[in-house]
Design a protein around this motif. Structure first.
Motif, short mmCIF file in Angstrom:
data_model
loop_
_atom_site.label_atom_id
_atom_site.label_comp_id
_atom_site.label_asym_id
_atom_site.label_seq_id
_atom_site.Cartn_x
_atom_site.Cartn_y
_atom_site.Cartn_z
N PRO A 25 -55.85 -64.43 -46.32
CA PRO A 25 -55.15 -63.36 -45.60
C PRO A 25 -54.62 -62.33 -46.59
CG PRO A 25 -54.53 -65.50 -44.72
CD PRO A 25 -55.33 -65.78 -45.96
N TYR A 26 -54.78 -61.05 -46.27
CA TYR A 26 -54.57 -60.02 -47.29
C TYR A 26 -53.65 -58.90 -46.82
CZ TYR A 26 -57.60 -56.87 -44.65
OH TYR A 26 -58.11 -56.07 -43.66
N SER A 27 -53.15 -58.19 -47.80
CA SER A 27 -52.47 -56.91 -47.60
C SER A 27 -52.96 -55.98 -48.70
CB SER A 27 -50.95 -57.04 -47.70
OG SER A 27 -50.43 -57.93 -46.73
N ILE A 28 -53.17 -54.71 -48.37
CA ILE A 28 -53.55 -53.71 -49.36
C ILE A 28 -52.47 -52.63 -49.38
CG2 ILE A 28 -55.24 -51.93 -49.97
CD1 ILE A 28 -57.38 -53.72 -48.63
N VAL A 29 -51.99 -52.33 -50.56
CA VAL A 29 -51.03 -51.24 -50.72
C VAL A 29 -51.78 -50.06 -51.33
CG1 VAL A 29 -48.94 -50.44 -51.89
CG2 VAL A 29 -49.07 -52.79 -51.01
N HIS A 30 -51.73 -48.93 -50.63
CA HIS A 30 -52.30 -47.68 -51.14
C HIS A 30 -51.18 -46.84 -51.74
CE1 HIS A 30 -56.37 -47.18 -48.84
NE2 HIS A 30 -56.39 -48.15 -49.73
N ALA A 31 -51.38 -46.37 -52.95
CA ALA A 31 -50.41 -45.48 -53.59
C ALA A 31 -51.11 -44.21 -54.03
CB ALA A 31 -49.77 -46.16 -54.80
N THR A 32 -50.36 -43.13 -54.03
CA THR A 32 -50.87 -41.91 -54.65
C THR A 32 -50.74 -42.03 -56.16
OG1 THR A 32 -48.69 -40.91 -54.28
CG2 THR A 32 -50.41 -40.41 -52.65
N GLN A 33 -51.10 -40.99 -56.90
CA GLN A 33 -51.11 -41.06 -58.36
C GLN A 33 -49.70 -41.25 -58.91
OE1 GLN A 33 -53.13 -38.93 -56.54
NE2 GLN A 33 -54.71 -40.42 -57.02
#
Length: 244
Positions: free
Chosen positions: A122-130
């Motif tokens: 089971p997963y989570s993805i964190v998207h961040a800007t630069q």
């Protein structure tokens, strides 16, 4: 909660501090502590009894080798996590990562995400800007004498501390089976960001707008600007510069 953080660089070290401060049993692991994501060496020990694994390890290069790095490292990490009974994997990635097909490193990060989604954990993805730190470093990549050549790519830089806090928060919660995004509070053109940095440092170099220069030349339009509803950090770029 026992949490293994894979990667002890800029983000990983801060994630460990955040999780430890919140009362979790968090430890960082990297090549310096004896793990090798390419061979898999050391992963079983690093993940022993872990309930959550946070993957903030990065490819050592941004070129074609980055694709091979994630193609090999992600399955190794997932297999070790499954064997250890890990119930949640958190992966750090990039806002707009699938919107820049001309950038090999972004292709590599998209592959990383796809492998995690298709994996057994089971997963989570964190998207961040630069990261704001990354913006400062980028000036050195395109310096030509007294000129710093930068495209006018639209960015929304975020402090690494706020990225780390978001990753830690996600790691301490249930799997998202999706994405949580974090961005800075302001949009800049990269060439303008360069001018802000040089002025703040008293640097006599000057910025030349060059849409063919550097890593972000492949980015078109607002591909790296996050969607509406993205959580915004509170650290402004100029304030961050002054604090350093």
């Amino acid at each position: 909660m026992k949490i293994s953080v894979i990667g002890t660089g800029l983000i990983g070290s801060q994630v460990v501090r955040e999780l430890t401060a919140a009362g979790h049993d968090a430890a960082g692991h990297s090549r310096s502590t004896g793990i090798d994501l390419i061979t898999g060496d050391g992963l079983d020990e690093a993940l022993r009894d872990a309930e959550v694994v946070v993957d903030v390890a990065n490819s050592p290069t941004f070129d074609e080798a980055s694709v091979d790095f994630f193609r090999t490292s992600v399955p190794n990490l997932l297999a070790a996590a499954q064997a250890a009974g890990v119930g949640h994997i958190v992966t750090l990635s990039i806002v707009g990562v699938d919107q820049v097909p001309g950038l090999v490193y972004y292709q590599a990060k998209t592959l990383q995400e796809d492998l995690v989604r298709a994996g057994p954990i089971p997963y989570s993805i964190v998207h961040a800007t630069q990261f704001m730190e990354f913006v400062v470093a980028a000036l050195e990549w395109t310096t030509d004498g007294d000129a710093v050549r930068l495209p006018s790519t639209a960015l929304q830089p975020v402090s690494s501390a706020e990225v780390a806090a978001t990753v830690a928060e996600v790691a301490a919660g249930p799997p998202l089976h999706g994405i949580r995004a974090i961005a800075g509070p302001e949009i800049y053109a990269l060439d303008d960001l360069g001018r802000v940095v040089l002025a703040a440092k008293g640097d006599r170099r000057h910025v030349v707008t060059d849409e063919t220069a550097g890593l972000f030349a492949a980015v078109k339009g607002n591909a790296l600007i996050p969607p509406e509803g993205t959580r915004l950090g509170t650290t402004h770029f100029r304030d961050w510069l002054r604090s350093r």
